[in-house]
Scaffold this motif. Sequence first.
Motif, PDB file in Angstrom:
ATOM      1  N   ALA A   1     -13.368 -60.681   4.997  1.00 54.24           N
ATOM      2  CA  ALA A   1     -14.157 -60.350   6.193  1.00 54.24           C
ATOM      3  C   ALA A   1     -14.764 -58.951   6.130  1.00 54.24           C
ATOM      4  CB  ALA A   1     -13.292 -60.480   7.443  1.00 54.24           C
ATOM      5  N   GLY A   2     -14.756 -58.332   4.965  1.00 53.93           N
ATOM      6  CA  GLY A   2     -15.355 -57.012   4.828  1.00 53.93           C
ATOM      7  C   GLY A   2     -14.342 -55.894   4.922  1.00 53.93           C
ATOM      8  N   VAL A   3     -14.699 -54.762   4.321  1.00 59.08           N
ATOM      9  CA  VAL A   3     -13.802 -53.611   4.289  1.00 59.08           C
ATOM     10  C   VAL A   3     -13.531 -53.046   5.683  1.00 59.08           C
ATOM     11  CG1 VAL A   3     -13.526 -51.249   3.420  1.00 59.08           C
ATOM     12  CG2 VAL A   3     -14.407 -53.042   1.912  1.00 59.08           C
ATOM     13  N   PRO A   4     -14.543 -52.893   6.579  1.00 63.09           N
ATOM     14  CA  PRO A   4     -14.242 -52.351   7.915  1.00 63.09           C
ATOM     15  C   PRO A   4     -13.209 -53.181   8.677  1.00 63.09           C
ATOM     16  CG  PRO A   4     -16.603 -52.268   7.510  1.00 63.09           C
ATOM     17  CD  PRO A   4     -16.000 -53.064   6.394  1.00 63.09           C
ATOM     18  N   ALA A   5     -13.314 -54.504   8.609  1.00 65.36           N
ATOM     19  CA  ALA A   5     -12.334 -55.349   9.295  1.00 65.36           C
ATOM     20  C   ALA A   5     -10.952 -55.183   8.674  1.00 65.36           C
ATOM     21  CB  ALA A   5     -12.772 -56.810   9.242  1.00 65.36           C
ATOM     22  N   PHE A   6     -10.910 -55.076   7.343  1.00 61.37           N
ATOM     23  CA  PHE A   6      -9.628 -54.874   6.677  1.00 61.37           C
ATOM     24  C   PHE A   6      -8.998 -53.550   7.095  1.00 61.37           C
ATOM     25  CE2 PHE A   6      -7.386 -52.924   3.056  1.00 61.37           C
ATOM     26  CZ  PHE A   6      -6.307 -53.782   2.977  1.00 61.37           C
ATOM     27  N   LEU A   7      -9.782 -52.486   7.151  1.00 62.39           N
ATOM     28  CA  LEU A   7      -9.258 -51.193   7.580  1.00 62.39           C
ATOM     29  C   LEU A   7      -8.778 -51.249   9.030  1.00 62.39           C
ATOM     30  CD1 LEU A   7     -11.829 -48.749   5.927  1.00 62.39           C
ATOM     31  CD2 LEU A   7      -9.516 -49.331   5.151  1.00 62.39           C
ATOM     32  N   GLY A   8      -9.490 -52.037   9.853  1.00 65.48           N
ATOM     33  CA  GLY A   8      -9.020 -52.235  11.220  1.00 65.48           C
ATOM     34  C   GLY A   8      -7.667 -52.915  11.244  1.00 65.48           C
ATOM     35  N   GLY A   9      -7.458 -53.871  10.342  1.00 62.76           N
ATOM     36  CA  GLY A   9      -6.161 -54.527  10.250  1.00 62.76           C
ATOM     37  C   GLY A   9      -5.064 -53.567   9.827  1.00 62.76           C
ATOM     38  N   VAL A  10      -5.384 -52.679   8.881  1.00 61.23           N
ATOM     39  CA  VAL A  10      -4.398 -51.680   8.443  1.00 61.23           C
ATOM     40  C   VAL A  10      -4.020 -50.762   9.602  1.00 61.23           C
ATOM     41  CG1 VAL A  10      -4.046 -49.681   6.949  1.00 61.23           C
ATOM     42  CG2 VAL A  10      -5.089 -51.754   6.025  1.00 61.23           C
ATOM     43  N   LEU A  11      -5.018 -50.332  10.380  1.00 65.54           N
ATOM     44  CA  LEU A  11      -4.726 -49.480  11.545  1.00 65.54           C
ATOM     45  C   LEU A  11      -3.851 -50.216  12.553  1.00 65.54           C
ATOM     46  CD1 LEU A  11      -8.200 -47.764  12.123  1.00 65.54           C
ATOM     47  CD2 LEU A  11      -6.121 -46.743  11.151  1.00 65.54           C
ATOM     48  N   LEU A  12      -4.086 -51.515  12.692  1.00 67.24           N
ATOM     49  CA  LEU A  12      -3.271 -52.309  13.606  1.00 67.24           C
ATOM     50  C   LEU A  12      -1.818 -52.361  13.124  1.00 67.24           C
ATOM     51  CD1 LEU A  12      -3.964 -53.842  16.211  1.00 67.24           C
ATOM     52  CD2 LEU A  12      -4.153 -55.921  14.834  1.00 67.24           C
ATOM     53  N   VAL A  13      -1.626 -52.497  11.815  1.00 67.47           N
ATOM     54  CA  VAL A  13      -0.272 -52.491  11.253  1.00 67.47           C
ATOM     55  C   VAL A  13       0.410 -51.152  11.506  1.00 67.47           C
ATOM     56  CG1 VAL A  13       1.033 -52.538   9.089  1.00 67.47           C
ATOM     57  CG2 VAL A  13      -0.763 -54.219   9.486  1.00 67.47           C
ATOM     58  N   LEU A  14      -0.314 -50.057  11.288  1.00 67.64           N
ATOM     59  CA  LEU A  14       0.266 -48.733  11.492  1.00 67.64           C
ATOM     60  C   LEU A  14       0.612 -48.502  12.960  1.00 67.64           C
ATOM     61  CD1 LEU A  14      -2.052 -46.633   9.136  1.00 67.64           C
ATOM     62  CD2 LEU A  14       0.269 -47.459   8.680  1.00 67.64           C
ATOM     63  N   ALA A  15      -0.244 -48.969  13.852  1.00 68.51           N
ATOM     64  CA  ALA A  15       0.045 -48.836  15.283  1.00 68.51           C
ATOM     65  C   ALA A  15       1.289 -49.621  15.659  1.00 68.51           C
ATOM     66  CB  ALA A  15      -1.154 -49.310  16.112  1.00 68.51           C
ATOM     67  N   PHE A  16       1.446 -50.802  15.080  1.00 68.39           N
ATOM     68  CA  PHE A  16       2.626 -51.609  15.375  1.00 68.39           C
ATOM     69  C   PHE A  16       3.885 -50.951  14.826  1.00 68.39           C
ATOM     70  CE2 PHE A  16       5.383 -55.366  14.321  1.00 68.39           C
ATOM     71  CZ  PHE A  16       5.731 -55.646  15.631  1.00 68.39           C
ATOM     72  N   GLY A  17       3.804 -50.403  13.613  1.00 68.79           N
ATOM     73  CA  GLY A  17       4.953 -49.704  13.059  1.00 68.79           C
ATOM     74  C   GLY A  17       5.351 -48.511  13.906  1.00 68.79           C
ATOM     75  N   PHE A  18       4.355 -47.784  14.437  1.00 69.75           N
ATOM     76  CA  PHE A  18       4.623 -46.644  15.308  1.00 69.75           C
ATOM     77  C   PHE A  18       5.318 -47.102  16.589  1.00 69.75           C
ATOM     78  CE2 PHE A  18       3.242 -43.694  18.689  1.00 69.75           C
ATOM     79  CZ  PHE A  18       3.751 -42.507  18.172  1.00 69.75           C
TER      80      PHE A  18
ATOM     81  N   LEU B   1      -8.430 -60.629  10.768  1.00 68.93           N
ATOM     82  CA  LEU B   1      -9.314 -59.547  10.336  1.00 68.93           C
ATOM     83  C   LEU B   1      -9.542 -59.583   8.830  1.00 68.93           C
ATOM     84  CD1 LEU B   1      -7.932 -56.631  12.537  1.00 68.93           C
ATOM     85  CD2 LEU B   1     -10.193 -57.669  12.708  1.00 68.93           C
ATOM     86  N   VAL B   2      -8.560 -60.054   8.081  1.00 67.03           N
ATOM     87  CA  VAL B   2      -8.690 -60.124   6.626  1.00 67.03           C
ATOM     88  C   VAL B   2      -9.443 -61.378   6.192  1.00 67.03           C
ATOM     89  CG1 VAL B   2      -7.399 -60.435   4.477  1.00 67.03           C
ATOM     90  CG2 VAL B   2      -6.662 -58.729   6.155  1.00 67.03           C
ATOM     91  N   LEU B   3      -9.093 -62.522   6.787  1.00 66.81           N
ATOM     92  CA  LEU B   3      -9.670 -63.797   6.352  1.00 66.81           C
ATOM     93  C   LEU B   3     -10.993 -64.111   7.023  1.00 66.81           C
ATOM     94  CD1 LEU B   3      -6.440 -66.006   6.303  1.00 66.81           C
ATOM     95  CD2 LEU B   3      -7.527 -64.801   4.403  1.00 66.81           C
ATOM     96  N   GLY B   4     -11.250 -63.488   8.175  1.00 67.71           N
ATOM     97  CA  GLY B   4     -12.469 -63.779   8.917  1.00 67.71           C
ATOM     98  C   GLY B   4     -12.209 -64.749  10.055  1.00 67.71           C
ATOM     99  N   GLY B   5     -13.096 -64.738  11.031  1.00 69.69           N
ATOM    100  CA  GLY B   5     -12.952 -65.593  12.202  1.00 69.69           C
ATOM    101  C   GLY B   5     -12.925 -64.759  13.461  1.00 69.69           C
TER     102      GLY B   5
END
Length: 273
Positions: free
Chosen positions: A154-171, A237-241
């Motif tokens: 789904a593109g690099v920006p969406a992937f980076l958004g997913g990474v930020l979501l993971v970090l927010a959840f870990g926090f 966010l990674v796979l698209g949709g």
Amino acid sequence: MTTTATGHPLTAGRLGSWIAATVRDGLAVAWRNLIGLRRVPRLLVFSTIQPLVFVLMFRYVFGGVVGPSLPPGVSYVDFLIPGIFVQTAVFGSMNTAIGLATDMQTGLMERFRSLPMARSAVLVGRTTADLARNVFVVTLMTGVGFALGFRIHAGVPAFLGGVLLVLAFGFAMSWIFAVVGMAVGDPETAQAAAFPVLAPLVFASSAFVPTDTMPGWLQAFANHQPVSQTAEAVRVLVLGGPATSDVWQALFWDAGIVAVFAPLGVWLYRRVI
């Protein structure tokens, strides 16, 4: 009347300087914890070995079983890696409980309490340091995922958004285990107490397998808990949709967890120290 760490009334004129001092104190404690990681690199090494073992185990041991149950065109490694990201953040948050319990046992908390610093700085510093550690681990897991065949659809920006979501959840999860660590006050007990919380959230979720393969009574829990909501949001966010609903649900979980456990942690810190 609310007061600062030095006991002065928190008037409007002092609010700005109090916020700045709180941020400064929290960053100082976070830096102290990060220095500890540098001086004890074994902790960081073993923190990265565990998710690597999970990736290899699920990719090559369970992939052949789970893969056929996935939607057409979705490979198991693309399904798995977002779940591994979330699992890594959840298991990493256990270090918050162990670290705080260790500080309590060694008497460091009493030394912090005697200093003119914000009461929340110890907790903010610990959770921020664990957030920084998660950045490193998720980056490493991304590289491992690409080596195993993981791809961004789904593109690099969406992937980076997913990474930020993971970090927010870990926090957010770190605040839960901050409460656990202070409640038990012993690192061994903190580690033992964390697992009954972690195991149902991680393994009864959609992190590794689709929830429709589970019994109906378990699906009700698996579909409505924060690990599944975050894993599904990152996966979309990674796979698209369409990702809006999943992302908002994950963010609501993060905000709700912090809103409950951050004040509880500060309150418990004031009582136990």
